[in-house]
Design a protein around this motif. Structure first.
Motif, PDB file in Angstrom:
ATOM      1  N   VAL A 456       0.843  -1.205   0.000  1.00 55.33           N
ATOM      2  CA  VAL A 456       0.000   0.000   0.000  1.00 55.33           C
ATOM      3  C   VAL A 456       0.872   1.246   0.000  1.00 55.33           C
ATOM      4  O   VAL A 456       0.624   2.198  -0.754  1.00 55.33           O
ATOM      5  N   HIS A 457       1.914   1.259   0.821  1.00 52.99           N
ATOM      6  CA  HIS A 457       2.812   2.413   0.907  1.00 52.99           C
ATOM      7  C   HIS A 457       3.512   2.686  -0.420  1.00 52.99           C
ATOM      8  O   HIS A 457       3.782   3.846  -0.747  1.00 52.99           O
ATOM      9  N   LEU A 458       3.827   1.624  -1.158  1.00 53.93           N
ATOM     10  CA  LEU A 458       4.644   1.768  -2.370  1.00 53.93           C
ATOM     11  C   LEU A 458       3.830   1.866  -3.649  1.00 53.93           C
ATOM     12  O   LEU A 458       4.392   2.159  -4.700  1.00 53.93           O
ATOM     13  N   SER A 459       2.516   1.611  -3.578  1.00 57.24           N
ATOM     14  CA  SER A 459       1.735   1.596  -4.818  1.00 57.24           C
ATOM     15  C   SER A 459       0.408   2.332  -4.686  1.00 57.24           C
ATOM     16  O   SER A 459       0.223   3.403  -5.257  1.00 57.24           O
ATOM     17  N   ALA A 460      -0.519   1.795  -3.922  1.00 56.46           N
ATOM     18  CA  ALA A 460      -1.877   2.348  -3.894  1.00 56.46           C
ATOM     19  C   ALA A 460      -1.934   3.755  -3.323  1.00 56.46           C
ATOM     20  O   ALA A 460      -2.611   4.637  -3.861  1.00 56.46           O
ATOM     21  N   ARG A 461      -1.234   3.981  -2.189  1.00 52.96           N
ATOM     22  CA  ARG A 461      -1.318   5.310  -1.575  1.00 52.96           C
ATOM     23  C   ARG A 461      -0.677   6.384  -2.453  1.00 52.96           C
ATOM     24  O   ARG A 461      -1.278   7.458  -2.638  1.00 52.96           O
ATOM     25  N   PRO A 462       0.514   6.176  -2.993  1.00 55.42           N
ATOM     26  CA  PRO A 462       1.045   7.217  -3.880  1.00 55.42           C
ATOM     27  C   PRO A 462       0.214   7.422  -5.138  1.00 55.42           C
ATOM     28  O   PRO A 462       0.078   8.552  -5.615  1.00 55.42           O
ATOM     29  N   ALA A 463      -0.350   6.343  -5.693  1.00 55.02           N
ATOM     30  CA  ALA A 463      -1.221   6.510  -6.862  1.00 55.02           C
ATOM     31  C   ALA A 463      -2.428   7.369  -6.509  1.00 55.02           C
ATOM     32  O   ALA A 463      -2.860   8.227  -7.293  1.00 55.02           O
ATOM     33  N   ALA A 464      -2.973   7.158  -5.303  1.00 53.94           N
ATOM     34  CA  ALA A 464      -4.110   7.967  -4.875  1.00 53.94           C
ATOM     35  C   ALA A 464      -3.710   9.429  -4.699  1.00 53.94           C
ATOM     36  O   ALA A 464      -4.468  10.341  -5.057  1.00 53.94           O
ATOM     37  N   ARG A 465      -2.529   9.670  -4.133  1.00 55.66           N
ATOM     38  CA  ARG A 465      -2.061  11.047  -3.998  1.00 55.66           C
ATOM     39  C   ARG A 465      -1.981  11.739  -5.353  1.00 55.66           C
ATOM     40  O   ARG A 465      -2.327  12.920  -5.505  1.00 55.66           O
ATOM     41  N   LEU A 466      -1.558  11.022  -6.362  1.00 55.64           N
ATOM     42  CA  LEU A 466      -1.444  11.570  -7.713  1.00 55.64           C
ATOM     43  C   LEU A 466      -2.792  11.650  -8.422  1.00 55.64           C
ATOM     44  O   LEU A 466      -2.873  12.222  -9.520  1.00 55.64           O
ATOM     45  N   GLY A 467      -3.822  11.079  -7.825  1.00 60.65           N
ATOM     46  CA  GLY A 467      -5.121  11.072  -8.492  1.00 60.65           C
ATOM     47  C   GLY A 467      -5.192  10.091  -9.639  1.00 60.65           C
ATOM     48  O   GLY A 467      -6.027  10.243 -10.546  1.00 60.65           O
ATOM     49  N   LEU A 468      -4.343   9.075  -9.606  1.00 59.41           N
ATOM     50  CA  LEU A 468      -4.333   8.049 -10.649  1.00 59.41           C
ATOM     51  C   LEU A 468      -5.278   6.937 -10.217  1.00 59.41           C
ATOM     52  O   LEU A 468      -4.870   5.930  -9.634  1.00 59.41           O
ATOM     53  N   HIS A 469      -6.541   7.116 -10.491  1.00 62.65           N
ATOM     54  CA  HIS A 469      -7.565   6.251  -9.920  1.00 62.65           C
ATOM     55  C   HIS A 469      -7.688   4.908 -10.625  1.00 62.65           C
ATOM     56  O   HIS A 469      -8.491   4.072 -10.199  1.00 62.65           O
ATOM     57  N   ASP A 470      -6.901   4.696 -11.683  1.00 59.95           N
ATOM     58  CA  ASP A 470      -6.891   3.378 -12.326  1.00 59.95           C
ATOM     59  C   ASP A 470      -5.490   2.766 -12.283  1.00 59.95           C
ATOM     60  O   ASP A 470      -5.139   1.936 -13.110  1.00 59.95           O
ATOM     61  N   ARG A 471      -4.698   3.172 -11.301  1.00 65.21           N
ATOM     62  CA  ARG A 471      -3.376   2.587 -11.086  1.00 65.21           C
ATOM     63  C   ARG A 471      -3.178   2.361  -9.592  1.00 65.21           C
ATOM     64  O   ARG A 471      -3.901   2.891  -8.760  1.00 65.21           O
ATOM     65  N   GLY A 472      -2.166   1.563  -9.263  1.00 65.43           N
ATOM     66  CA  GLY A 472      -1.822   1.347  -7.869  1.00 65.43           C
ATOM     67  C   GLY A 472      -2.521   0.163  -7.211  1.00 65.43           C
ATOM     68  O   GLY A 472      -2.287  -0.117  -6.034  1.00 65.43           O
ATOM     69  N   ARG A 473      -3.375  -0.537  -7.945  1.00 68.53           N
ATOM     70  CA  ARG A 473      -4.071  -1.708  -7.415  1.00 68.53           C
ATOM     71  C   ARG A 473      -4.068  -2.809  -8.467  1.00 68.53           C
ATOM     72  O   ARG A 473      -3.958  -2.537  -9.670  1.00 68.53           O
ATOM     73  N   LEU A 474      -4.211  -4.038  -8.020  1.00 71.64           N
ATOM     74  CA  LEU A 474      -4.504  -5.153  -8.913  1.00 71.64           C
ATOM     75  C   LEU A 474      -6.000  -5.398  -8.826  1.00 71.64           C
ATOM     76  O   LEU A 474      -6.486  -6.079  -7.918  1.00 71.64           O
ATOM     77  N   ALA A 475      -6.723  -4.780  -9.732  1.00 71.83           N
ATOM     78  CA  ALA A 475      -8.182  -4.896  -9.769  1.00 71.83           C
ATOM     79  C   ALA A 475      -8.618  -4.779 -11.214  1.00 71.83           C
ATOM     80  O   ALA A 475      -7.962  -4.114 -12.027  1.00 71.83           O
ATOM     81  N   GLU A 476      -9.717  -5.429 -11.547  1.00 67.57           N
ATOM     82  CA  GLU A 476     -10.184  -5.429 -12.931  1.00 67.57           C
ATOM     83  C   GLU A 476     -10.378  -3.995 -13.433  1.00 67.57           C
ATOM     84  O   GLU A 476     -10.966  -3.163 -12.755  1.00 67.57           O
ATOM     85  N   GLY A 477      -9.865  -3.761 -14.645  1.00 71.94           N
ATOM     86  CA  GLY A 477      -9.979  -2.461 -15.277  1.00 71.94           C
ATOM     87  C   GLY A 477      -8.818  -1.536 -15.008  1.00 71.94           C
ATOM     88  O   GLY A 477      -8.663  -0.524 -15.698  1.00 71.94           O
TER      89      GLY A 477
END
Length: 539
Positions: A456-477
């Motif tokens: 989470v610290h290395l992927s999802a949270r920074p992606a959220a800070r950047l507003g990259l709502h389709d990056r930082g997670r392994l989820a469909e789409g």
């Protein structure tokens, strides 16, 4: 699920660490058309290329929230330092000094001022002037990673006010606000500052608020290198929180450290300040690197007065005996603002790289060691090296505290940032080792965070800070920025003596579904490009 295509890639049977913070589970991840097409359980995908991931972890690609790859992404097609760590997105334009927006005059000044950070690579003509043109050049060349850009406040001030130590006029603040506004409209994600570097350091709090208000209007964030990480560090952090509160702007505290002996064991004070501000409604995140030494240029240790007017005037001062005596007193006795208000310990200043190859024998030695070997005063070694290398010398500064490093990385708003300088003979090993070091030393070996938490610290949270709502997670789409690593063996190998050794235990890295590392080997693909912030003001 749609019909498989020849480009499908199935990561079979790995430990899926999806970036949500949930406990990892064994399952499959299907990549199709550059995006995640399926996650979990056993996925039937006839015709897909299968990568057996048994015993390996599969996670979202890592986001380096503090990168100095501004020119490396253009000049270095392999970009091994980052892709071999699993980094798939980098945030550049850091510390208030970068290459857009600029004029012809300020491009020349910036190029010289931060040569120790980025070098002056062959084949990059620096012909762009705007943020839009820089991002277009990133796209034109293609990159190994995705690139997000921050408008550098110091460069903007240089464009409008110059390099002098004075308050900006109301008319100049209006011009600077317009340049920040334009940069955000052209795709920048926010604004950075370097408040120990000329000329950004000459901006007062009110000026910073005026610019951060523009960033807030676009839904971006402010990423300051504050006025001190040494003496007065807590006060410097408090000023940045004040800027965010007054401007109603999201705040990202970049390379959030508590360095120098004065701050040993004081990380809790910083984190208490952050928590109080969050409770009051301020949107704060922070990043750090998992090492003790810092890294910058040798010229950064100079007091600000010595740097006024640009590189040529600085060099002239270093030749003047009276100026040298004053600077030596500021650096060695008073504690210059460039050295965070702390008198310099020459034993802590290790030469990492030089612009002039003839000075290469200095690399790997401290200023104190060179002075002892040559029978000279350390201050004279300092001045003469700056002159001979035309301010292009880079250093490691050994000032960190392990307790602080661990406390800060545990904070629930923490993200990873390498602050990695990639040029010079012996750059800081964090440029090649930050992310595997988090996973190996601090997760597997020492349990500072669990694997799920660290991802989470290395992927999802920074992606959220950047507003990259389709990056930082392994989820469909979601975009298929993916790293596959071995939790049992992943490790940084980079050391101060061999700082470019690449990581162990990361056999696969995908950027937009395209392998850039395949079975541990760089593929040559450059599927990355410039990411552009979708400005709230333009929606």
């Amino acid at each position: 699920m749609s019909t498989p295509s020849d480009g499908d890639l199935l990561l079979r049977g790995g430990l899926v660490v999806d970036g949500s913070g949930a406990e990892p589970v064994v399952g499959d991840v299907l990549v199709r058309g550059g995006r995640i097409a399926g996650v979990g359980g056993r996925i039937d995908a006839p015709g897909a290329r299968v990568v057996e991931a048994d015993g390996l972890a599969v996670a979202p690609g890592f986001v380096d929230m503090h990168a100095h790859s501004d020119l490396a992404v253009l000049a270095d097609g392999a970009h091994l330092a980052k892709v071999t760590q699993g980094v798939t997105t980098e945030v550049v334009g850091q510390d208030g000094i970068s290459y857009a927006p600029v004029t012809d005059e300020t491009m020349a000044l910036v190029r010289e001022q931060i040569a120790g950070w980025n070098g002056i690579p062959d084949g990059v003509d620096l012909s762009w002037r705007s943020v839009a043109e820089y991002l277009a050049e990133v796209d034109r060349r293609g990159t190994a990673t995705n690139v997000a850009y921050l408008v550098p406040q110091g460069t903007v001030r240089m464009n409008v006010v110059g390099t002098g130590d004075r308050r900006a006029t109301p008319a100049e603040i209006t011009q600077m606000r317009a340049q920040v506004d334009q940069g955000l409209r052209e795709g920048a994600f926010g604004m950075s500052s370097g408040l120990t570097y000329v000329p950004g350091m000459f901006a007062d709090t009110d000026e910073l608020v005026a610019l951060a208000e523009v960033v807030a209007r676009h839904g971006g964030f402010y990423a300051p290198h504050q006025r001190s990480y040494g003496a007065g560090a807590i006060g410097a952090y408090a000023e940045m929180v004040e800027v965010a509160e007054r401007a109603r702007c999201a705040l990202h505290l970049t390379h959030a450290t508590m360095n120098f002996p004065e701050n040993r064991g004081r990380a809790g004070e910083l984190l208490a300040l952050v928590d109080r501000a969050i409770a009051d409604g301020v949107d704060i995140t922070l990043d750090s690197y998992p090492y003790l030494p810092g890294s910058t240029t040798l010229s950064a240790l100079l007091p600000s007065r010595a740097a006024v007017g640009g590189p040529e005037q600085t060099l002239a001062r270093l030749r003047d005996p009276g100026e040298r005596a004053w600077i030596a007193h500021q650096v060695e006795v008073v504690g210059s603002d460039g050295c965070h208000g702390v008198p310099v310990d020459w034993d802590s200043i290790e030469i990492a790289g030089v612009r002039d190859a003839a000075l290469g024998d200095r690399v790997g030695r401290t200023v104190a060691r060179i002075a002892l070997d040559e029978g000279r005063a350390p201050a004279d070694v300092f001045f003469d090296l700056l002159l001979a290398d035309r301010l292009g010398t880079s250093i490691l500064q050994h000032v960190g505290d392990e307790q602080n490093v661990r406390e800060i990385m545990r904070h629930p708003r923490h993200t990873g940032g390498s602050d990695g300088i990639l040029v010079s003979a012996k750059p800081h090993p964090r440029g090649s080792g930050t992310f595997p070091r988090y996973l190996g030393r601090y997760v597997r070996d020492e349990g500072v965070l669990s694997l799920a938490e660290m991802i989470v610290h290395l992927s999802a949270r920074p992606a959220a800070r950047l507003g990259l709502h389709d990056r930082g997670r392994l989820a469909e789409g979601y975009v298929a920025d993916v790293v596959v690593f071995d939790p049992a063996t992943v490790a940084d190998r980079a050391t101060p003596d061999e700082p470019r050794l690449t990581a162990d235990g990361i056999p696969w890295v995908l950027v937009g579904g395209v392998p850039v590392i395949e079975e541990g080997v760089r593929t040559g693909a450059r599927p990355g490009g410039a990411l552009r912030h979708r400005s709230r003001a333009l929606r």
